[in-house]
Design a protein around this motif. Structure first.
Motif, PDB file in Angstrom:
ATOM      1  N   TYR A   1      93.995  26.012 -42.289  1.00 61.64           N
ATOM      2  CA  TYR A   1      94.946  25.570 -41.293  1.00 61.64           C
ATOM      3  C   TYR A   1      94.231  25.345 -39.773  1.00 61.64           C
ATOM      4  N   GLY A   2      94.716  24.379 -38.969  1.00 60.43           N
ATOM      5  CA  GLY A   2      94.152  24.488 -37.568  1.00 60.43           C
ATOM      6  C   GLY A   2      95.566  25.031 -36.494  1.00 60.43           C
ATOM      7  N   ILE A   3      94.926  25.385 -35.157  1.00 61.78           N
ATOM      8  CA  ILE A   3      95.911  25.617 -34.151  1.00 61.78           C
ATOM      9  C   ILE A   3      95.755  24.999 -32.844  1.00 61.78           C
ATOM     10  N   TRP A   4      96.669  24.745 -32.109  1.00 61.95           N
ATOM     11  CA  TRP A   4      96.788  24.142 -30.812  1.00 61.95           C
ATOM     12  C   TRP A   4      96.115  25.399 -29.863  1.00 61.95           C
ATOM     13  N   HIS A   5      95.235  25.198 -29.190  1.00 61.28           N
ATOM     14  CA  HIS A   5      94.634  26.271 -28.404  1.00 61.28           C
ATOM     15  C   HIS A   5      95.013  26.034 -26.779  1.00 61.28           C
TER      16      HIS A   5
ATOM     17  N   TYR B   1     104.047  27.392 -29.135  1.00 60.71           N
ATOM     18  CA  TYR B   1     104.447  25.898 -29.563  1.00 60.71           C
ATOM     19  C   TYR B   1     103.751  25.757 -31.143  1.00 60.71           C
ATOM     20  N   SER B   2     102.080  26.121 -31.026  1.00 61.78           N
ATOM     21  CA  SER B   2     101.517  26.111 -32.349  1.00 61.78           C
ATOM     22  C   SER B   2     101.917  27.024 -33.376  1.00 61.78           C
ATOM     23  N   TRP B   3     102.304  28.213 -33.177  1.00 59.76           N
ATOM     24  CA  TRP B   3     102.707  29.207 -33.860  1.00 59.76           C
ATOM     25  C   TRP B   3     104.046  28.815 -34.654  1.00 59.76           C
ATOM     26  N   VAL B   4     104.890  28.248 -33.682  1.00 56.34           N
ATOM     27  CA  VAL B   4     106.124  27.846 -34.127  1.00 56.34           C
ATOM     28  C   VAL B   4     106.050  26.897 -35.368  1.00 56.34           C
ATOM     29  N   GLY B   5     105.236  25.933 -34.943  1.00 59.70           N
ATOM     30  CA  GLY B   5     104.816  24.743 -36.007  1.00 59.70           C
ATOM     31  C   GLY B   5     104.435  25.354 -37.405  1.00 59.70           C
ATOM     32  N   ARG B   6     103.673  26.511 -37.266  1.00 59.51           N
ATOM     33  CA  ARG B   6     103.077  26.889 -38.564  1.00 59.51           C
ATOM     34  C   ARG B   6     104.080  27.931 -39.058  1.00 59.51           C
ATOM     35  N   PHE B   7     105.067  28.535 -38.330  1.00 60.34           N
ATOM     36  CA  PHE B   7     106.123  29.199 -38.821  1.00 60.34           C
ATOM     37  C   PHE B   7     106.989  28.546 -39.572  1.00 60.34           C
TER      38      PHE B   7
ATOM     39  N   VAL C   1     104.620  19.136 -33.282  1.00 65.75           N
ATOM     40  CA  VAL C   1     103.573  18.486 -33.929  1.00 65.75           C
ATOM     41  C   VAL C   1     102.520  19.382 -34.414  1.00 65.75           C
ATOM     42  N   ARG C   2     101.732  19.092 -35.604  1.00 68.56           N
ATOM     43  CA  ARG C   2     100.933  19.998 -36.086  1.00 68.56           C
ATOM     44  C   ARG C   2      99.393  19.268 -36.010  1.00 68.56           C
ATOM     45  N   PRO C   3      98.410  20.245 -36.012  1.00 66.28           N
ATOM     46  CA  PRO C   3      97.097  19.533 -35.904  1.00 66.28           C
ATOM     47  C   PRO C   3      96.688  18.652 -37.022  1.00 66.28           C
ATOM     48  N   PRO C   4      95.629  17.934 -37.011  1.00 65.12           N
ATOM     49  CA  PRO C   4      95.404  17.026 -38.244  1.00 65.12           C
ATOM     50  C   PRO C   4      94.695  18.090 -39.240  1.00 65.12           C
ATOM     51  N   ARG C   5      94.928  17.923 -40.466  1.00 64.82           N
ATOM     52  CA  ARG C   5      94.442  18.480 -41.367  1.00 64.82           C
ATOM     53  C   ARG C   5      93.143  18.097 -41.955  1.00 64.82           C
ATOM     54  N   PHE C   6      92.925  17.019 -41.599  1.00 66.56           N
ATOM     55  CA  PHE C   6      91.285  16.542 -41.759  1.00 66.56           C
ATOM     56  C   PHE C   6      90.534  16.097 -40.634  1.00 66.56           C
TER      57      PHE C   6
ATOM     58  N   CYS D   1      85.931  23.371 -33.333  1.00 70.62           N
ATOM     59  CA  CYS D   1      86.886  24.245 -33.602  1.00 70.62           C
ATOM     60  C   CYS D   1      87.659  24.157 -34.766  1.00 70.62           C
ATOM     61  N   LEU D   2      88.374  22.866 -34.846  1.00 73.06           N
ATOM     62  CA  LEU D   2      89.392  22.618 -36.081  1.00 73.06           C
ATOM     63  C   LEU D   2      88.685  22.556 -37.297  1.00 73.06           C
ATOM     64  N   GLU D   3      87.606  22.050 -37.473  1.00 77.51           N
ATOM     65  CA  GLU D   3      86.852  21.978 -38.518  1.00 77.51           C
ATOM     66  C   GLU D   3      86.681  23.495 -39.093  1.00 77.51           C
ATOM     67  N   THR D   4      85.987  24.228 -38.358  1.00 79.49           N
ATOM     68  CA  THR D   4      85.973  25.745 -38.492  1.00 79.49           C
ATOM     69  C   THR D   4      87.195  26.445 -39.211  1.00 79.49           C
ATOM     70  N   GLU D   5      88.171  26.103 -38.421  1.00 70.31           N
ATOM     71  CA  GLU D   5      89.626  26.662 -38.608  1.00 70.31           C
ATOM     72  C   GLU D   5      89.950  26.311 -40.127  1.00 70.31           C
ATOM     73  N   LEU D   6      89.763  25.057 -40.332  1.00 71.02           N
ATOM     74  CA  LEU D   6      90.202  24.659 -41.703  1.00 71.02           C
ATOM     75  C   LEU D   6      89.397  25.012 -42.520  1.00 71.02           C
ATOM     76  N   ARG D   7      88.163  25.304 -42.424  1.00 72.94           N
ATOM     77  CA  ARG D   7      87.089  25.836 -43.321  1.00 72.94           C
ATOM     78  C   ARG D   7      87.427  27.350 -43.628  1.00 72.94           C
ATOM     79  N   GLN D   8      87.931  28.216 -42.625  1.00 70.57           N
ATOM     80  CA  GLN D   8      87.959  29.398 -42.798  1.00 70.57           C
ATOM     81  C   GLN D   8      89.478  30.096 -43.126  1.00 70.57           C
ATOM     82  N   TRP D   9      90.305  29.087 -42.370  1.00 73.19           N
ATOM     83  CA  TRP D   9      91.974  29.722 -42.446  1.00 73.19           C
ATOM     84  C   TRP D   9      92.787  28.704 -43.399  1.00 73.19           C
TER      85      TRP D   9
END
Length: 605
Positions: free
Chosen positions: A140-144, A17-23, A178-183, A130-138
């Motif tokens: 974007y965030g993902i649903w785990h 579901y998360s990957w489809v949102g990013r796609f 639904v996408r994860p928060p951006r901030f 986890c989300l803060e780390t993903e936003l800083r490195q990638w």
């Protein structure tokens, strides 16, 4: 898929579901309905977060851009199906796989997620760290997968409570991905409690262990044997459910902080009632958390349970033709399946060759009528004859096992051979019971004349016939229906006079009370019957005129209240001030007319 030129990389522990949102985001597919039409072939389709259906269509639509090896790989690594798989029946597992691949809308109903009161859907959850780390490195965030398992309220990696996001099942979000928060402000986090971390670790471990589907009979046998080893059974082999429930609740701090606390501890009279269902009703679809809590209490760790499972029953044979229905683990040795019918081999030797249980071989040979070497130390042929006779008499396996001092499994093996005879006997007994109940019902109809009265006299008889013989019951009741009610016409002139007479008598009774309330139209109608009068006011002209004459205007009754107040003040010896009169009379204000009336009454006094 026309218009899609970029396929984002799949991350570890990411939901499909998360990957489809990013796609959709990377390919600028803002319209969710268009996205669902491209992926699932329908603009009204909804992509489930945990158990998505129609994955074959998504794979076909995306082609080489599909991030998984195939649909089965997507089910294994992009959904929460591996978390549920070990605790579903084999037929339900097969149904679930077909629905997740081909599509359908009744998957969670069939799996029992709607009926078990644990909740079939919930808001998306994320770990702020986890989300803060993903936003800083990638960026974007993902649903785990691990964050959105049922019952998980904390991140097992950072030991902090998860944040609650949007619920995609709400009407406002059902048509979107639904996408994860951006901030995110990761500075404000709460530490998880011991019980929350233990439950989260247990659920995530079950997801990552990827246990295969397990036959319910195999599973409950493992539960019962381990419960006996751990001392949760009495001398008669009965499970001590109360002790087991107390130990589990203590292990998890009473499930404090868990959203499922109330459901896990229910009911008040029988705490954690679902424990009994795990042992007594193995075919019932209970939530995986129920199984996991029991497994950790009995084995201490999921790996220990999985090891016990592998050594218990390596494979399950079809009772009809000897083929493998579901391989739990690989057989110990490759062997021709005909060995099961080779009577030169003992049942134990054949079981070792095939990698199955001795019970499976014994049951198979019994059904085929093959010779089985007697085991004098266990059960004699004379006892087998007695067991068969007792079964045909209708006694239960538990009663026979207790009275003849043989194991319950031995009785069940013999019973499996007699299944056809027992079914015929049960059908014959049911037909006999049906004839008796039919005769009883016909007698009731003769006595009471109407089916409704007969049903009131014997509700249990009616219920049995309605469940087991509805066509005959409805046919017989059709000739014994209660005749329709034929109410006579109302003489409204006489009714009008009756109402007027009753109203005058009621008025005299009210006036005799010195502390009465105001005589109003509502007061009179409540006494006489408000519904009847309001619905038929045009047919009661005398009563309508009498109501107009008897009702007291508010101004008139205010003067009565002033007279009462003056009399009360005189009796108590207080000064006759206007403010005292107003307060005691309970009037919000005194009009000029009321002031003049009060002064006159005071002057007369």
């Amino acid at each position: 898929m026309t218009g899609s030129s970029y396929s984002p990389e799949l991350n570890n522990d990411e939901l499909l579901y998360s990957w489809v949102g990013r796609f959709a985001e990377h390919n600028a597919d803002e319209d969710a309905k268009d996205l669902m039409y491209m992926l699932l072939g329908s603009r009204n389709a909804i992509l489930s977060v945990d158990l998505p259906c129609g994955i074959d269509r998504i794979e076909h639509a995306l082609g080489p851009k599909f991030p998984y090896a195939n649909a089965n790989d997507a089910i294994e690594r992009g959904t929460q199906y591996p978390f549920h798989r070990p605790f579903l029946g084999l037929d339900v597992n097969q149904f679930a796989l077909e629905r997740m691949r081909s599509g359908g809308s009744d998957l969670k109903i069939k799996m029992g997620l709607v009926a078990n009161r644990f909740g079939a859907s919930a808001a998306l959850r994320f770990c702020p760290i986890c989300l803060e780390t993903e936003l800083r490195q990638w960026g974007y965030g993902i649903w785990h997968r691990s964050h959105n398992l049922p019952g998980v309220t904390c991140c097992t990696k950072h030991v902090v409570l998860l944040k609650i996001g949007t619920n995609p099942t709400k009407t406002s979000h059902r048509a979107t991905v639904v996408r994860p928060p951006r901030f995110i402000d990761a500075g404000r986090v709460e530490r998880a409690g011991r019980g929350q971390l233990r439950l989260g670790t247990l659920c995530v471990g079950a997801l990552n262990l990827c246990m295969p589907a397990i036959d319910p009979i195999t599973r409950v046998t493992l539960y019962r044997d381990q419960a006996e080893r751990r001392g949760y059974c009495d001398d008669n082999g009965r499970v001590l459910f109360f002790s087991l429930a107390c130990d589990i609740a203590y292990r998890y701090d009473g499930f404090e902080g868990s959203a499922l606390q109330q459901r896990l501890l229910s009911t008040t009279k029988y705490p954690m009632r679902w424990l009994e269902d795990l042992f007594v009703r193995p075919d019932r679809s209970l939530h995986p958390i129920c199984h996991l809590l029991l497994i950790e209490q009995l084995w201490g760790h999921l790996d220990s349970f999985y090891t016990a499972l592998q050594t218990a029953l390596p494979a399950r044979l079809d009772e009809k033709d000897g083929r493998h229905l579901h391989a739990i683990v690989e057989p110990k040795r490759t062997c021709d399946i005909a060995s099961i019918d080779d009577i030169s081999l003992s049942c134990r030797a054949a079981a070792d060759l095939l990698g199955v249980s001795v019970n499976t071989v014994v049951l198979h040979r019994n059904k085929k009528g093959l010779y089985i070497r007697a085991r004098p130390k266990k059960i004699f042929r004379e006892v087998v004859v007695v067991i068969k006779q007792e079964l045909l008499r209708g006694r239960t396996a538990t009663e026979i096992s207790r009275d003849l001092s043989v194991s319950l499994s031995s009785v069940h093996r013999i019973r499996a051979v007699l299944n056809a005879d027992l079914h015929r006997m049960a059908a014959s007994a049911k037909e006999k019971k049906k004839r008796i109940y039919r005769a009883d019902w016909l007698l009731l109809l003769e006595q009471h004349h109407h089916a409704v009265n007969a049903r009131t006299a014997r509700p249990e008889l009616y219920a049995w016939l309605y469940r087991n013989d509805p066509e005959w019951l409805l046919k017989e009741n059709a000739g014994h229906r209660r005749p329709p009610s034929t109410m006579g016409r109302v003489d409204w002139v006489a009714r009008d006079r009756e109402f007027c007479t009753s109203a005058v008598k009621y008025l005299r009774k009210i006036l005799a009370n010195p502390y009465r309330s105001r005589i109003s139209r509502t007061m009179l109608r409540r006494f006489l019957g408000e519904a009847t009068i309001s619905a038929n006011s045009s047919k009661l002209p005398m009563l309508m005129r009498l109501e107009s004459r008897l009702c007291e205007p508010i101004q008139v009754f205010a003067k009565i209240r002033i007279d009462r107040a003056i009399a009360s003040l005189k009796t108590d010896g207080f000064p006759l001030d206007l403010w005292r009169i107003q307060r005691l009379a309970g009037l919000g204000f005194l009009s000029k007319e009321n002031v003049k009336f009060a002064e006159q009454r005071i002057g007369l006094g």
